[in-house]
Design a protein around this motif. Sequence first.
Motif, PDB file in Angstrom:
ATOM      1  N   SER A  47       0.847  -1.188   0.000  1.00 62.87           N
ATOM      2  CA  SER A  47       0.000   0.000   0.000  1.00 62.87           C
ATOM      3  C   SER A  47       0.878   1.232   0.000  1.00 62.87           C
ATOM      4  CB  SER A  47      -0.908   0.023   1.237  1.00 62.87           C
ATOM      5  OG  SER A  47      -0.146   0.276   2.415  1.00 62.87           O
ATOM      6  N   SER A  48       0.227   2.391  -0.254  1.00 64.28           N
ATOM      7  CA  SER A  48       0.990   3.637  -0.302  1.00 64.28           C
ATOM      8  C   SER A  48       1.544   4.031   1.058  1.00 64.28           C
ATOM      9  CB  SER A  48       0.092   4.770  -0.832  1.00 64.28           C
ATOM     10  OG  SER A  48      -1.050   4.913  -0.017  1.00 64.28           O
ATOM     11  N   THR A  49       1.074   3.388   2.147  1.00 59.04           N
ATOM     12  CA  THR A  49       1.552   3.726   3.486  1.00 59.04           C
ATOM     13  C   THR A  49       2.685   2.821   3.939  1.00 59.04           C
ATOM     14  OG1 THR A  49      -0.139   2.307   4.474  1.00 59.04           O
ATOM     15  CG2 THR A  49      -0.682   4.640   4.185  1.00 59.04           C
ATOM     16  N   GLY A 174      -0.743   1.891  -5.056  1.00 60.23           N
ATOM     17  CA  GLY A 174      -1.732   2.561  -4.223  1.00 60.23           C
ATOM     18  C   GLY A 174      -2.519   3.641  -4.931  1.00 60.23           C
ATOM     19  N   ASN A 176      -5.403   5.650  -6.919  1.00 62.34           N
ATOM     20  CA  ASN A 176      -6.843   5.576  -7.142  1.00 62.34           C
ATOM     21  C   ASN A 176      -7.124   5.945  -8.594  1.00 62.34           C
ATOM     22  OD1 ASN A 176      -6.721   8.374  -7.318  1.00 62.34           O
ATOM     23  ND2 ASN A 176      -7.775   8.752  -5.381  1.00 62.34           N
ATOM     24  N   GLU A 233     -12.725  10.336  -5.961  1.00 59.47           N
ATOM     25  CA  GLU A 233     -11.404  10.063  -6.508  1.00 59.47           C
ATOM     26  C   GLU A 233     -11.024  11.070  -7.592  1.00 59.47           C
ATOM     27  OE1 GLU A 233     -10.728   5.899  -7.407  1.00 59.47           O
ATOM     28  OE2 GLU A 233     -12.251   5.315  -5.947  1.00 59.47           O
ATOM     29  N   SER A 236      -9.600  14.082  -5.893  1.00 56.09           N
ATOM     30  CA  SER A 236      -8.652  13.739  -4.831  1.00 56.09           C
ATOM     31  C   SER A 236      -7.298  14.421  -5.034  1.00 56.09           C
ATOM     32  CB  SER A 236      -8.472  12.223  -4.753  1.00 56.09           C
ATOM     33  OG  SER A 236      -7.949  11.716  -5.975  1.00 56.09           O
ATOM     34  N   GLN A 260      -5.107   8.288  -1.169  1.00 60.58           N
ATOM     35  CA  GLN A 260      -5.774   7.525  -0.128  1.00 60.58           C
ATOM     36  C   GLN A 260      -7.281   7.715  -0.140  1.00 60.58           C
ATOM     37  OE1 GLN A 260      -3.883  10.307  -0.021  1.00 60.58           O
ATOM     38  NE2 GLN A 260      -3.344  10.704   2.106  1.00 60.58           N
ATOM     39  N   ARG A 262     -10.665   7.055  -1.540  1.00 62.95           N
ATOM     40  CA  ARG A 262     -11.297   6.051  -2.413  1.00 62.95           C
ATOM     41  C   ARG A 262     -12.815   6.107  -2.234  1.00 62.95           C
ATOM     42  NH1 ARG A 262      -7.489   2.225  -4.180  1.00 62.95           N
ATOM     43  NH2 ARG A 262      -5.433   3.187  -3.944  1.00 62.95           N
ATOM     44  N   GLN A 322      -0.767  14.420   3.220  1.00 63.07           N
ATOM     45  CA  GLN A 322      -1.676  13.602   4.015  1.00 63.07           C
ATOM     46  C   GLN A 322      -3.007  14.321   4.178  1.00 63.07           C
ATOM     47  OE1 GLN A 322      -0.833  10.505   5.065  1.00 63.07           O
ATOM     48  NE2 GLN A 322       1.086  10.804   3.981  1.00 63.07           N
ATOM     49  N   THR A 359     -10.140   6.031   5.931  1.00 64.95           N
ATOM     50  CA  THR A 359      -8.738   6.402   5.797  1.00 64.95           C
ATOM     51  C   THR A 359      -8.083   6.336   7.181  1.00 64.95           C
ATOM     52  OG1 THR A 359      -9.074   8.755   6.225  1.00 64.95           O
ATOM     53  CG2 THR A 359      -9.365   8.001   3.952  1.00 64.95           C
TER      54      THR A 359
END
Length: 415
Positions: A47-49, A174, A176, A233, A236, A260, A262, A322, A359
């Motif tokens: 994931s992007s995290t 990650g 969207n 999205e 976003s 993040q 979605r 973030q 999120t």
Amino acid sequence: MAQEIGKQGDIFKNAAESAVWLNSGGEDVICDICSWISTLWQGKEHSSTDQKQSRDFSVRPWTAVEKIELRRQLSVLISLPKKVPWTTSLWTLQESALRQDAIFHSSAGDILLHPESKKPLRITDLVYALSSIRTSLKGWLQDDPPANPDPERLELAIAAWDAVETTTFGRVEGANALQLLSASERRTCTRAHDRIYDIMNALGVSVPVDYTLQAEQVKEAMMLALFNTRPIEMQSFWQIVLPRRHGSWTPGEQIMSLPQLRQDLSSTAPKAQFSKSSSADQLTVSLCHRLTATSVDWLCRQIETGNGAWFQDGDLISNTGQLPNLSLREDELVNSRNFRAFTAAEYIAVVPLGQALPTVHLGPTFVYLLAVYQPSGNGIRNTPETSIRRVGLLFSKNQLLDQVDAAQGTSVTLV
């Protein structure tokens, strides 16, 4: 053929297994690049995290041997688009987004194995490796550039960055719908229509495959489908610099992506519908609500209690990429005061975009496009006269539409 194109999403998703055949070669390059990342990450969905183990391209002192290896690795990256044409095709970007578990096979049909673990190499391994490499290169070239860089290494690093960006694999992890759509613009395709047909299934939308239509018509149909299916999205992003030549709802040249965010496709939360306007830079929005004094009070309480957040385009509130962090009470009080001051200075309206998936900071959240408008001719704060302009996004854990006058909902033009 047209029917097969439209079914690609279902074919890939429902396949028991999937494979990539590198018929044009380049398997040695992929094996080499994937070997630079720890085998602990191999074969995993990321994931992007996730904390990346970035390849070190910093300006620390290098030994002679390290310098030779660094130049070799940068040269390998530079060669990637040409030696592995699979990494530049738009069609293969769709494959990668739909099935990152696909196993690489050489031009001879043999399964590619990681040089150390001897496990099959998958698309996710290449995506993760290039994402990690992109992070390291970006840190060296953009975020913290050296004062006196070695000219040769700098030239190689810039060329390597361009090569990684050409493949777009460094930005797929990650992503969207909006981020994947942006990545697709760097990939190649045969016909103008294929710029839509080759990626639409990965974006989660489908339009009729008809090569007799103008390519611009097909693109317009797909964009409207995206806005009506995944409006969160499609919005976003945070505009670092407000766009001058395009609509306020389109990403400008300087944005901060929020991958993040979605869309919760199972949610029944109200969301506006979008349709074509008379101008290419405008959209007609079916549902828009003005913010009354009562709804502003309610929103400020939401922000103060950690149940809401907002940001304004062009306002340098954050540069972290973030979503607003709702864990700091002091920040929430400041944000609430700022929001009240902002609504006192402008005529504010909101467009419901539906509900987002949870999120890290916000949990399940209702998302609204925050907009400004000019009041009707009588000068009273009423529904927007004709048009609205995006100025940011608004988040609330509770349904804002319960606090506005439903009768005031109106159709407007988003410019």
